[in-house]
Scaffold this motif. Structure first.
Motif, PDB file in Angstrom:
ATOM      1  N   GLU A  65       0.805  -1.222   0.000  1.00 12.65           N
ATOM      2  CA  GLU A  65       0.000   0.000   0.000  1.00 12.65           C
ATOM      3  C   GLU A  65       0.839   1.274   0.000  1.00 12.65           C
ATOM      4  OE1 GLU A  65      -2.467  -0.367   3.444  1.00 12.65           O
ATOM      5  OE2 GLU A  65      -3.513  -2.115   2.675  1.00 12.65           O
ATOM      6  N   GLY A  66       2.137   1.166   0.074  1.00 12.84           N
ATOM      7  CA  GLY A  66       2.982   2.354   0.181  1.00 12.84           C
ATOM      8  C   GLY A  66       3.288   2.982  -1.158  1.00 12.84           C
ATOM      9  N   LEU A  67       3.866   4.174  -1.096  1.00 19.73           N
ATOM     10  CA  LEU A  67       4.317   4.888  -2.285  1.00 19.73           C
ATOM     11  C   LEU A  67       5.837   4.888  -2.288  1.00 19.73           C
ATOM     12  CD1 LEU A  67       1.994   8.020  -2.072  1.00 19.73           C
ATOM     13  CD2 LEU A  67       1.718   6.052  -3.573  1.00 19.73           C
ATOM     14  N   ASP A  68       6.423   4.923  -3.480  1.00 16.75           N
ATOM     15  CA  ASP A  68       7.874   4.999  -3.527  1.00 16.75           C
ATOM     16  C   ASP A  68       8.319   6.413  -3.149  1.00 16.75           C
ATOM     17  OD1 ASP A  68       8.765   6.511  -6.248  1.00 16.75           O
ATOM     18  OD2 ASP A  68       6.864   5.424  -6.536  1.00 16.75           O
ATOM     19  N   GLY A  69       9.558   6.525  -2.730  1.00 13.50           N
ATOM     20  CA  GLY A  69      10.084   7.797  -2.239  1.00 13.50           C
ATOM     21  C   GLY A  69      10.014   8.920  -3.247  1.00 13.50           C
ATOM     22  N   GLU A  70      10.299   8.630  -4.496  1.00 14.41           N
ATOM     23  CA  GLU A  70      10.282   9.663  -5.530  1.00 14.41           C
ATOM     24  C   GLU A  70       8.882  10.258  -5.687  1.00 14.41           C
ATOM     25  OE1 GLU A  70      11.246  10.200 -10.260  1.00 14.41           O
ATOM     26  OE2 GLU A  70      12.222   8.572  -9.160  1.00 14.41           O
ATOM     27  N   VAL A  72       6.528  10.410  -3.398  1.00 15.60           N
ATOM     28  CA  VAL A  72       6.234  11.212  -2.199  1.00 15.60           C
ATOM     29  C   VAL A  72       6.921  12.571  -2.297  1.00 15.60           C
ATOM     30  CG1 VAL A  72       6.544  11.368   0.295  1.00 15.60           C
ATOM     31  CG2 VAL A  72       5.854   9.200  -0.737  1.00 15.60           C
ATOM     32  N   VAL A  73       8.186  12.583  -2.689  1.00  9.69           N
ATOM     33  CA  VAL A  73       8.921  13.840  -2.813  1.00  9.69           C
ATOM     34  C   VAL A  73       8.258  14.740  -3.847  1.00  9.69           C
ATOM     35  CG1 VAL A  73      11.121  14.877  -3.531  1.00  9.69           C
ATOM     36  CG2 VAL A  73      11.106  12.912  -1.984  1.00  9.69           C
ATOM     37  N   MET A  74       7.861  14.181  -4.957  1.00  6.49           N
ATOM     38  CA  MET A  74       7.197  14.984  -5.995  1.00  6.49           C
ATOM     39  C   MET A  74       5.885  15.566  -5.493  1.00  6.49           C
ATOM     40  SD  MET A  74       9.388  15.083  -8.334  1.00  6.49           S
ATOM     41  CE  MET A  74       8.460  15.904  -9.595  1.00  6.49           C
ATOM     42  N   GLN A  75       5.129  14.800  -4.723  1.00  9.80           N
ATOM     43  CA  GLN A  75       3.874  15.302  -4.155  1.00  9.80           C
ATOM     44  C   GLN A  75       4.135  16.462  -3.188  1.00  9.80           C
ATOM     45  OE1 GLN A  75       2.010  11.837  -2.420  1.00  9.80           O
ATOM     46  NE2 GLN A  75       1.138  11.166  -4.371  1.00  9.80           N
ATOM     47  N   ILE A  76       5.167  16.320  -2.373  1.00 10.43           N
ATOM     48  CA  ILE A  76       5.507  17.386  -1.427  1.00 10.43           C
ATOM     49  C   ILE A  76       5.932  18.646  -2.171  1.00 10.43           C
ATOM     50  CG2 ILE A  76       7.179  18.082   0.341  1.00 10.43           C
ATOM     51  CD1 ILE A  76       7.135  15.130   1.299  1.00 10.43           C
ATOM     52  N   LEU A  77       6.772  18.490  -3.173  1.00 11.86           N
ATOM     53  CA  LEU A  77       7.208  19.647  -3.950  1.00 11.86           C
ATOM     54  C   LEU A  77       6.036  20.329  -4.639  1.00 11.86           C
ATOM     55  CD1 LEU A  77      10.537  18.273  -5.480  1.00 11.86           C
ATOM     56  CD2 LEU A  77      10.270  19.939  -3.625  1.00 11.86           C
TER      57      LEU A  77
END
Length: 86
Positions: A65-70, A72-77
């Motif tokens: 159910e998780g998201l990859d780190g990239e 997540v970072v793109m969503q935050i940016l």
């Protein structure tokens, strides 16, 4: 137990008494210990809550159910970009 205070701590205690917030050194020291105890208790609760959140996150990742780190970072940016534009 005998404790020798640093001069700056003695000055702080005397300033607290002088400004009328406390009537004696014992009150200042008692309050300091209460605050330290509260800080310690709050920290212990934070650690417990964080451990629970990590356990939940690990279980979610194990279920896929998780998201990859990239991602997540793109969503935050993207959120930062939208916040600056607003």
């Amino acid at each position: 137990m005998n404790i020798e205070l640093k001069p700056e701590h003695e000055q702080f205690i005397q300033a607290q008494i002088a400004n009328g917030r406390f009537t004696n050194a014992d009150e200042v020291i008692d309050t300091a210990f209460q605050l330290l105890e509260n800080l310690n208790t709050d920290y212990i609760h934070w650690v417990e809550a964080t451990r629970q959140k990590v356990d939940v996150a690990i279980a979610e990742l194990e279920r896929g159910e998780g998201l990859d780190g990239e991602t997540v970072v793109m969503q935050i940016l993207e959120r930062f970009k939208k916040a600056r534009e607003a």
